[in-house]
Design a protein around this motif. Sequence first.
Motif, PDB file in Angstrom:
ATOM      1  N   ALA A  86      90.809 117.699-101.448  1.00 18.43           N
ATOM      2  CA  ALA A  86      92.054 117.437-100.722  1.00 18.43           C
ATOM      3  C   ALA A  86      93.251 118.103-101.396  1.00 18.43           C
ATOM      4  CB  ALA A  86      92.282 115.930-100.617  1.00 18.43           C
ATOM      5  N   TYR A  87      93.152 118.372-102.684  1.00 19.20           N
ATOM      6  CA  TYR A  87      94.260 118.969-103.435  1.00 19.20           C
ATOM      7  C   TYR A  87      94.063 120.464-103.668  1.00 19.20           C
ATOM      8  CZ  TYR A  87      95.279 114.099-104.186  1.00 19.20           C
ATOM      9  OH  TYR A  87      95.549 112.778-103.977  1.00 19.20           O
ATOM     10  N   ASP A  88      93.150 121.075-102.953  1.00 16.57           N
ATOM     11  CA  ASP A  88      92.887 122.497-103.122  1.00 16.57           C
ATOM     12  C   ASP A  88      93.961 123.314-102.392  1.00 16.57           C
ATOM     13  OD1 ASP A  88      91.734 124.915-103.749  1.00 16.57           O
ATOM     14  OD2 ASP A  88      90.344 124.861-102.070  1.00 16.57           O
ATOM     15  N   LYS A 135     100.077 125.006-108.994  1.00 10.13           N
ATOM     16  CA  LYS A 135     101.277 125.463-109.703  1.00 10.13           C
ATOM     17  C   LYS A 135     102.084 124.301-110.255  1.00 10.13           C
ATOM     18  CE  LYS A 135     101.652 129.735-107.081  1.00 10.13           C
ATOM     19  NZ  LYS A 135     102.371 130.472-106.050  1.00 10.13           N
ATOM     20  N   GLN A 136     102.168 123.186-109.518  1.00  7.16           N
ATOM     21  CA  GLN A 136     102.899 122.017-109.999  1.00  7.16           C
ATOM     22  C   GLN A 136     102.269 121.459-111.266  1.00  7.16           C
ATOM     23  OE1 GLN A 136     102.987 119.247-106.742  1.00  7.16           O
ATOM     24  NE2 GLN A 136     104.745 120.234-105.760  1.00  7.16           N
ATOM     25  N   VAL A 137     100.963 121.398-111.284  1.00 10.61           N
ATOM     26  CA  VAL A 137     100.261 120.854-112.442  1.00 10.61           C
ATOM     27  C   VAL A 137     100.387 121.811-113.635  1.00 10.61           C
ATOM     28  CG1 VAL A 137      97.994 120.196-113.322  1.00 10.61           C
ATOM     29  CG2 VAL A 137      98.694 119.489-111.048  1.00 10.61           C
ATOM     30  N   VAL A 188      99.408 121.340-117.783  1.00  7.69           N
ATOM     31  CA  VAL A 188      98.083 120.750-117.616  1.00  7.69           C
ATOM     32  C   VAL A 188      97.203 121.755-116.875  1.00  7.69           C
ATOM     33  CG1 VAL A 188      96.784 118.855-116.571  1.00  7.69           C
ATOM     34  CG2 VAL A 188      99.031 118.432-117.551  1.00  7.69           C
ATOM     35  N   THR A 189      95.964 121.885-117.311  1.00  6.24           N
ATOM     36  CA  THR A 189      95.029 122.788-116.655  1.00  6.24           C
ATOM     37  C   THR A 189      94.336 122.062-115.506  1.00  6.24           C
ATOM     38  OG1 THR A 189      94.623 123.890-118.751  1.00  6.24           O
ATOM     39  CG2 THR A 189      93.033 124.285-116.989  1.00  6.24           C
ATOM     40  N   PRO A 190      94.518 122.510-114.266  1.00  8.12           N
ATOM     41  CA  PRO A 190      93.875 121.832-113.144  1.00  8.12           C
ATOM     42  C   PRO A 190      92.425 122.281-112.954  1.00  8.12           C
ATOM     43  CG  PRO A 190      95.255 123.590-112.328  1.00  8.12           C
ATOM     44  CD  PRO A 190      95.430 123.559-113.832  1.00  8.12           C
ATOM     45  N   VAL A 191      91.564 121.338-112.646  1.00 11.00           N
ATOM     46  CA  VAL A 191      90.183 121.623-112.251  1.00 11.00           C
ATOM     47  C   VAL A 191      90.022 120.961-110.891  1.00 11.00           C
ATOM     48  CG1 VAL A 191      87.752 121.345-112.814  1.00 11.00           C
ATOM     49  CG2 VAL A 191      89.431 121.607-114.645  1.00 11.00           C
ATOM     50  N   ILE A 192      90.193 121.773-109.846  1.00 13.88           N
ATOM     51  CA  ILE A 192      90.205 121.258-108.482  1.00 13.88           C
ATOM     52  C   ILE A 192      89.057 121.890-107.709  1.00 13.88           C
ATOM     53  CG2 ILE A 192      91.565 121.061-106.372  1.00 13.88           C
ATOM     54  CD1 ILE A 192      94.083 121.346-108.122  1.00 13.88           C
ATOM     55  N   ALA A 193      88.266 121.049-107.040  1.00 11.39           N
ATOM     56  CA  ALA A 193      87.147 121.541-106.244  1.00 11.39           C
ATOM     57  C   ALA A 193      87.685 122.413-105.109  1.00 11.39           C
ATOM     58  CB  ALA A 193      86.357 120.367-105.668  1.00 11.39           C
ATOM     59  N   ARG A 194      86.948 123.464-104.792  1.00 14.04           N
ATOM     60  CA  ARG A 194      87.371 124.414-103.760  1.00 14.04           C
ATOM     61  C   ARG A 194      86.861 123.997-102.383  1.00 14.04           C
ATOM     62  NH1 ARG A 194      91.243 128.049-105.223  1.00 14.04           N
ATOM     63  NH2 ARG A 194      90.901 128.698-107.363  1.00 14.04           N
ATOM     64  N   ARG A 195      87.699 124.210-101.377  1.00 15.77           N
ATOM     65  CA  ARG A 195      87.263 123.976 -99.998  1.00 15.77           C
ATOM     66  C   ARG A 195      86.381 125.129 -99.556  1.00 15.77           C
ATOM     67  NH1 ARG A 195      92.170 121.346 -96.565  1.00 15.77           N
ATOM     68  NH2 ARG A 195      92.781 119.862 -98.156  1.00 15.77           N
ATOM     69  N   GLY A 196      85.463 124.852 -98.665  1.00 11.85           N
ATOM     70  CA  GLY A 196      84.601 125.894 -98.127  1.00 11.85           C
ATOM     71  C   GLY A 196      83.456 126.282 -99.041  1.00 11.85           C
TER      72      GLY A 196
END
Length: 89
Positions: free
Chosen positions: A6-8, A14-16, A21-29
């Motif tokens: 949902a946060y991809d 950029k905000q994080v 902080v290093t973001p680790v966000i799951a990718r859509r698709g």
Amino acid sequence: MFADRAYDHDKYRKQVQAVGVTPVIARRGVAHGSGLGKYRWVVEQTFALLHWFRRLRIRWEIRDDIHEAFLRLGCAIICFRRMINLQLC
């Protein structure tokens, strides 16, 4: 910071990163388990454990302090059960 699909969005990344902080966000698709499967989603797991307590699943208390007391009690019970399973006490 770990986040779900949902946060991809570049805006969130950029905000994080702006606060260091290093973001680790799951990718859509991309198929589930796309490299993040080894990480546990601690927040979602905690909510799932707290929902075992009926009083916390549906908030009946009007006063915040009473609800927070039940929330703390639920967290304490969860921690105690984990310690028992690990035989730390």
